[in-house]
Design an enzyme around this catalytic site. Structure first.
Site, PDB file in Angstrom:
ATOM      1  N   ASP A  29      44.333  43.863  34.463  1.00 29.07           N
ATOM      2  CA  ASP A  29      44.118  45.171  35.098  1.00 29.07           C
ATOM      3  C   ASP A  29      45.413  45.970  35.264  1.00 29.07           C
ATOM      4  OD1 ASP A  29      41.405  44.846  35.355  1.00 29.07           O
ATOM      5  OD2 ASP A  29      41.466  44.229  37.460  1.00 29.07           O
ATOM      6  N   GLY A  88      46.122  43.660  43.859  1.00 24.90           N
ATOM      7  CA  GLY A  88      47.353  43.005  43.416  1.00 24.90           C
ATOM      8  C   GLY A  88      47.883  43.648  42.144  1.00 24.90           C
ATOM      9  N   ALA A 135      38.907  41.990  46.545  1.00 23.34           N
ATOM     10  CA  ALA A 135      37.719  42.826  46.719  1.00 23.34           C
ATOM     11  C   ALA A 135      37.159  43.370  45.412  1.00 23.34           C
ATOM     12  CB  ALA A 135      38.080  43.998  47.636  1.00 23.34           C
ATOM     13  N   THR A 178      47.532  46.721  41.028  1.00 22.88           N
ATOM     14  CA  THR A 178      48.125  48.055  41.223  1.00 22.88           C
ATOM     15  C   THR A 178      49.495  47.931  41.917  1.00 22.88           C
ATOM     16  OG1 THR A 178      47.600  50.340  41.821  1.00 22.88           O
ATOM     17  CG2 THR A 178      46.972  48.676  43.417  1.00 22.88           C
ATOM     18  N   LYS A 196      41.138  50.680  41.903  1.00 21.19           N
ATOM     19  CA  LYS A 196      40.236  51.101  40.820  1.00 21.19           C
ATOM     20  C   LYS A 196      38.817  50.604  41.088  1.00 21.19           C
ATOM     21  CE  LYS A 196      39.383  46.932  38.883  1.00 21.19           C
ATOM     22  NZ  LYS A 196      38.130  46.286  39.022  1.00 21.19           N
TER      23      LYS A 196
HETATM   24  P1  ATP Z   1      40.959  42.359  40.544  1.00 18.40           P
HETATM   25  O1  ATP Z   1      40.037  43.512  40.839  1.00 18.40           O
HETATM   26  O2  ATP Z   1      42.144  42.744  39.650  1.00 18.40           O
HETATM   27  O3  ATP Z   1      40.254  41.103  40.095  1.00 18.40           O
HETATM   28  P2  ATP Z   1      41.024  41.928  43.354  1.00 18.40           P
HETATM   29  O4  ATP Z   1      41.044  43.302  43.913  1.00 18.40           O
HETATM   30  O5  ATP Z   1      39.706  41.244  43.292  1.00 18.40           O
HETATM   31  O6  ATP Z   1      41.678  41.963  41.909  1.00 18.40           O
HETATM   32  P3  ATP Z   1      43.389  41.252  44.813  1.00 18.40           P
HETATM   33  O7  ATP Z   1      43.338  42.196  45.977  1.00 18.40           O
HETATM   34  O8  ATP Z   1      44.397  41.511  43.753  1.00 18.40           O
HETATM   35  O9  ATP Z   1      41.961  41.019  44.171  1.00 18.40           O
HETATM   36  O10 ATP Z   1      43.592  39.781  45.445  1.00 18.40           O
HETATM   37  C1  ATP Z   1      43.248  38.575  44.769  1.00 18.40           C
HETATM   38  C2  ATP Z   1      44.186  37.474  45.273  1.00 18.40           C
HETATM   39  O11 ATP Z   1      45.472  37.727  44.706  1.00 18.40           O
HETATM   40  C3  ATP Z   1      44.383  37.483  46.777  1.00 18.40           C
HETATM   41  O12 ATP Z   1      43.543  36.580  47.390  1.00 18.40           O
HETATM   42  C4  ATP Z   1      45.852  37.147  46.960  1.00 18.40           C
HETATM   43  O13 ATP Z   1      46.006  35.775  47.295  1.00 18.40           O
HETATM   44  C5  ATP Z   1      46.500  37.325  45.608  1.00 18.40           C
HETATM   45  N1  ATP Z   1      47.537  38.389  45.550  1.00 18.40           N
HETATM   46  C6  ATP Z   1      48.672  38.288  44.836  1.00 18.40           C
HETATM   47  N2  ATP Z   1      49.405  39.401  44.936  1.00 18.40           N
HETATM   48  C7  ATP Z   1      48.729  40.258  45.732  1.00 18.40           C
HETATM   49  C8  ATP Z   1      48.996  41.576  46.191  1.00 18.40           C
HETATM   50  N3  ATP Z   1      50.133  42.228  45.873  1.00 18.40           N
HETATM   51  N4  ATP Z   1      48.065  42.177  46.951  1.00 18.40           N
HETATM   52  C9  ATP Z   1      46.910  41.502  47.263  1.00 18.40           C
HETATM   53  N5  ATP Z   1      46.622  40.247  46.869  1.00 18.40           N
HETATM   54  C10 ATP Z   1      47.520  39.611  46.109  1.00 18.40           C
END
Ligand code: ATP
Length: 314
Positions: free
Chosen positions: A141, A107, A102, A109, A11
């Site tokens: 989220d 995580g 990012a 999704t 998203k």
């Molecule tokens: P959001 O936008 O919801 O804040 P994000 O995109 O910034 O999330 P994620 O890719 O979900 O961040 O990753 C954040 C941290 O969550 C990672 O550093 C990782 O250690 C942890 N994590 C836990 N489960 C997952 C997963 N299924 N995929 C990716 N990272 C995960």
């Protein structure tokens, strides 16, 4: 028992506004969320064992009980203990295409896909609102990621109201692989600098939420006016992230110097997105910006807005 493969889109936020502080310690938010068709694929299979096992090709993804996909499977086992006892645990393979940490809800999704997948696998017949309520127990989220598309998210981000779909707009996503922004750091910094602007009474919060509902961006979305949408992008967290991460600011400036509809940081960053009217233009601008910035750590993806959240792959 069947196995399921589910597509789990990332998203972006078209609008992210922090309006106050909640008694539960979270921020009160008004966001306009949008799914994009850059996504992970989650393969879910009953393993007949007493454990949840995770597999992922990306070493940044934890393969233990801190993984949100694991937490989602565990939550379903807790909610439906008889089924868990009868059918055992799961093997969950995460094909990770969404950049990690990012601001793209990678995580969340994945967790949403596991909830949807187990609902199918165990023939539970849970509705989307019921799945979203379960998702809210895992993260703010997750409820949006279940139904996806275009939506307003309020509260912690877990209260979802769908908006008219947008799918003709193309999205360049750009991220430095050597850069990460901690989401708690971004929100805490915002609180330190801007809490004097927070609204604390529920009437004020409702009013602010209503202003977004009836505001120009929602109108532009209803009219599918891509130029207006690009011009009205808004993210409060840019106020604290961009001064600290000047390369992220420079990336937004580089996209805005091209003929994009608009460019902004997604969530707490560090991913930057830029909106374009068509695929050719998006690919050309992504190439040009990569050449101009000339940093091997900068990666770009071209995706399209999509009208759905988690879907079963055929
Ligand atoms: P959001 O936008 O919801 O804040 P994000 O995109 O910034 O999330 P994620 O890719 O979900 O961040 O990753 C954040 C941290 O969550 C990672 O550093 C990782 O250690 C942890 N994590 C836990 N489960 C997952 C997963 N299924 N995929 C990716 N990272 C995960």
């Amino acid at each position: 028992m069947q196995s399921y493969s589910l597509f789990a889109p990332a998203k972006i936020n078209l609008h992210l506004e922090i309006i106050g502080h909640r008694p539960d310690g979270y921020h009160e938010l008004v966001m306009i969320m949008q799914s994009v068709n850059l996504g992970d694929v989650i393969h879910l299979r009953a393993n007949g064992k007493d454990e949840i096992r995770l597999f992922c090709q990306n070493p940044e993804v934890p393969l233990n009980n801190t993984n949100l996909a694991y937490k989602a499977a565990h939550l379903m086992q807790q909610q439906f203990p008889k089924l868990a006892q009868n059918f055992g645990g799961f093997d969950i393979v995460i094909e990770k295409n969404i950049p990690v940490a990012a601001g793209l809800a990678g995580g969340s999704t994945n967790a949403a896909a596991v909830l949807v997948g187990i609902n199918l696998m165990w023939s539970l017949g849970l509705t989307q609102p019921e799945l979203r309520d379960l998702g809210a127990l895992l993260g703010s989220d997750v409820p949006f990621c279940i139904s996806g598309g275009t939506a307003i998210a309020t509260g912690r981000g877990e209260q979802i109201e769908p908006l008219p779909d947008l799918s003709d707009i193309w999205v360049i996503l750009a991220k430095y692989s050597n850069l990460s922004v901690s989401t708690p750091w971004a929100y805490n910094s915002y609180r330190e600098q801007f809490n004097h602007l927070y609204i604390s009474d529920s009437q004020g919060i409702n009013q602010r939420t209503h202003q977004v509902h009836s505001g120009d961006l929602v109108k532009a979305i209803s009219q599918r006016n891509s130029e207006q949408i690009g011009a009205l992008l808004y993210n409060d967290l840019e106020k604290v992230v961009l001064p600290e991460f000047t390369t992220v600011k420079a990336l937004i400036d580089a996209f805005n110097a091209e003929n994009v509809l608009g460019s902004m940081m997604s969530g707490s960053g560090p991913t930057v997105f830029a909106l374009c009217d068509n695929q050719n233009q998006a690919e050309a601008i992504a190439n040009k910006v990569q050449k101009t910035i000339n940093d091997s750590n900068l990666h770009c993806w071209v995706a399209q807005m999509c009208t759905h959240g988690i879907i079963k792959q055929s």
